[in-house]
Design a protein around this motif. Structure first.
Motif, PDB file in Angstrom:
ATOM      1  N   TRP A  41       0.853  -1.180   0.000  1.00  0.00           N
ATOM      2  CA  TRP A  41       0.000   0.000   0.000  1.00  0.00           C
ATOM      3  C   TRP A  41       0.890   1.231   0.000  1.00  0.00           C
ATOM      4  O   TRP A  41       1.134   1.850   1.040  1.00  0.00           O
ATOM      5  CB  TRP A  41      -0.928  -0.021   1.213  1.00  0.00           C
ATOM      6  CG  TRP A  41      -1.874  -1.186   1.246  1.00  0.00           C
ATOM      7  CD1 TRP A  41      -1.989  -2.191   0.323  1.00  0.00           C
ATOM      8  CD2 TRP A  41      -2.854  -1.468   2.249  1.00  0.00           C
ATOM      9  NE1 TRP A  41      -2.975  -3.072   0.701  1.00  0.00           N
ATOM     10  CE2 TRP A  41      -3.524  -2.652   1.879  1.00  0.00           C
ATOM     11  CE3 TRP A  41      -3.241  -0.838   3.437  1.00  0.00           C
ATOM     12  CZ2 TRP A  41      -4.549  -3.215   2.643  1.00  0.00           C
ATOM     13  CZ3 TRP A  41      -4.255  -1.396   4.202  1.00  0.00           C
ATOM     14  CH2 TRP A  41      -4.905  -2.564   3.797  1.00  0.00           C
ATOM     15  N   CYS A  42       1.372   1.562  -1.158  1.00  0.00           N
ATOM     16  CA  CYS A  42       2.336   2.658  -1.294  1.00  0.00           C
ATOM     17  C   CYS A  42       2.093   3.370  -2.617  1.00  0.00           C
ATOM     18  O   CYS A  42       1.960   2.710  -3.653  1.00  0.00           O
ATOM     19  CB  CYS A  42       3.756   2.078  -1.243  1.00  0.00           C
ATOM     20  SG  CYS A  42       5.059   3.312  -1.272  1.00  0.00           S
ATOM     21  N   VAL A  54       2.712   5.666   2.395  1.00  0.00           N
ATOM     22  CA  VAL A  54       2.751   4.225   2.581  1.00  0.00           C
ATOM     23  C   VAL A  54       1.926   3.926   3.832  1.00  0.00           C
ATOM     24  O   VAL A  54       2.115   4.537   4.880  1.00  0.00           O
ATOM     25  CB  VAL A  54       4.210   3.701   2.660  1.00  0.00           C
ATOM     26  CG1 VAL A  54       5.034   4.420   3.705  1.00  0.00           C
ATOM     27  CG2 VAL A  54       4.245   2.203   2.876  1.00  0.00           C
ATOM     28  N   ALA A  55       0.960   3.029   3.660  1.00  0.00           N
ATOM     29  CA  ALA A  55       0.074   2.684   4.775  1.00  0.00           C
ATOM     30  C   ALA A  55       0.543   1.366   5.370  1.00  0.00           C
ATOM     31  O   ALA A  55       0.623   0.357   4.668  1.00  0.00           O
ATOM     32  CB  ALA A  55      -1.374   2.565   4.301  1.00  0.00           C
ATOM     33  N   HIS A 138      -4.613   1.008   9.913  1.00  0.00           N
ATOM     34  CA  HIS A 138      -3.269   1.329   9.455  1.00  0.00           C
ATOM     35  C   HIS A 138      -2.906   2.787   9.733  1.00  0.00           C
ATOM     36  O   HIS A 138      -3.765   3.606  10.060  1.00  0.00           O
ATOM     37  CB  HIS A 138      -3.140   1.048   7.945  1.00  0.00           C
ATOM     38  CG  HIS A 138      -2.937  -0.411   7.638  1.00  0.00           C
ATOM     39  ND1 HIS A 138      -3.784  -1.390   8.091  1.00  0.00           N
ATOM     40  CD2 HIS A 138      -1.973  -1.057   6.917  1.00  0.00           C
ATOM     41  CE1 HIS A 138      -3.360  -2.577   7.669  1.00  0.00           C
ATOM     42  NE2 HIS A 138      -2.263  -2.399   6.948  1.00  0.00           N
ATOM     43  N   LEU A 140      -1.096   5.957   7.817  1.00  0.00           N
ATOM     44  CA  LEU A 140      -0.573   6.453   6.544  1.00  0.00           C
ATOM     45  C   LEU A 140       0.629   7.335   6.856  1.00  0.00           C
ATOM     46  O   LEU A 140       0.508   8.392   7.478  1.00  0.00           O
ATOM     47  CB  LEU A 140      -1.627   7.257   5.792  1.00  0.00           C
ATOM     48  CG  LEU A 140      -1.118   7.824   4.450  1.00  0.00           C
ATOM     49  CD1 LEU A 140      -0.907   6.713   3.434  1.00  0.00           C
ATOM     50  CD2 LEU A 140      -2.088   8.876   3.907  1.00  0.00           C
TER      51      LEU A 140
END
Lengths: 197, 197
Positions: A41-42, A54-55, A138, A140
């Protein structure tokens, strides 16, 4: 009424609709400890200033290093390193002096941030922590890119005849649970998970 | 000192290091106007609640519709629709009643949000606007996924022997400037930009 061709996707699988995604390796050093973890996740968040997001789940040891250092690096590796990228996702950096070396990767320190950059990376960003937002499970992490480098396989764009990105495509059960990575040209690599779930 | 294999990447090209990326089509309706735009900066942000983020420039007409509606949809299309996805990036939704129809796409309305979902989509998320953050040049729109659907090509994961994702790989100049989309199996589609730059 026309029948729709869709069926429901359960909430726990929604993130898989985004596959394939190119995993990066997030690297950070704090108090002499080197961490590294794959992150899927970026993405970029701003052109100018160049900001990237990025998470990640805050439970990761590499997350703690990143927060401690207030800086980090983002590394893109060639498909030939898919195995190492998968392996970095299998173990924690907790208590390990140099996690990168445990999967056979070496690093150099970024000249602006001192953060570890993977020596075999095709592309790498040095980032300073810019801001962070807790969003659900998450966090971020928003990084300001203070330096960006790439091999000669990147000029105006990537030359995909030379750089073969890793395309993460989920896991697969072939006797045991494996990560599945695909290259952009139809090759597939599966990396067994060490900890079977 | 070992020579490093890297050279500097200028700030304006940093986002290209993230290629290839799967573009989604962001759709929204407000006051009877249907907007749709490709978005490449889109990823999951949380498992539970399921939250997704899409970073877009607030100048887009579709952005205004999304803010007006406080809801939107995210659509994944098969590689066979790469041309339509590219074309959606070439024109504004401003003053157009149904932008999707201008590229030959039809839609159905989501049952929970009323937002337009592309009928030919392989996967689609209905989202309610959850929060938003101005980050540099872009705004990060965080949507809570209230419904997710996909064709039979998605079960536990995508079946990439059936669903061929679009992989955005930048632009190319072959006499005129074109978008470049690659399939996951090495096919390539180029879509000429209408407005040459």
């Amino acid at each position: 009424m026309i029948a729709l061709p869709w069926k429901d996707v359960e909430p726990a699988k929604i993130h898989r609709l985004f596959y394939p995604q190119v995993p990066v390796v997030l690297t950070a050093e704090f108090q002499g400890h080197i961490g590294g973890m794959p992150a899927i996740w970026c993405m970029p968040l701003s052109f100018n200033p160049p900001l990237v997001g990025v998470a990640i789940a805050p439970e990761h040891a590499t997350y703690e290093m990143l927060i401690g250092a207030q800086a980090f690096a983002i590394n893109w590796l060639n498909f030939s390193f898919a195995k190492q990228v998968g392996e970095l996702g299998e173990e924690s950096a907790k208590g390990v002096r140099d996690k990168l070396s445990t999967v056979g990767l070496s690093f150099v320190k970024g000249s602006l941030t001192g953060q570890p950059m993977i020596r075999d990376a095709e592309g790498v960003l040095e980032c300073r922590l810019h801001e962070r937002h807790r969003i659900g499970t998450h966090e971020l992490i928003v990084g300001e890119v203070v330096a960006a480098s790439a091999t000669e396989n990147f000029t105006e764009y990537w030359d995909f005849s030379k750089y073969k990105p890793i395309l993460y495509a989920g896991t697969e059960d072939v006797g045991r649970k494996c990560w599945v990575f695909r290259s952009g040209i139809g090759e597939k690599t599966i990396v067994p998970l060490k900890h079977q779930v």
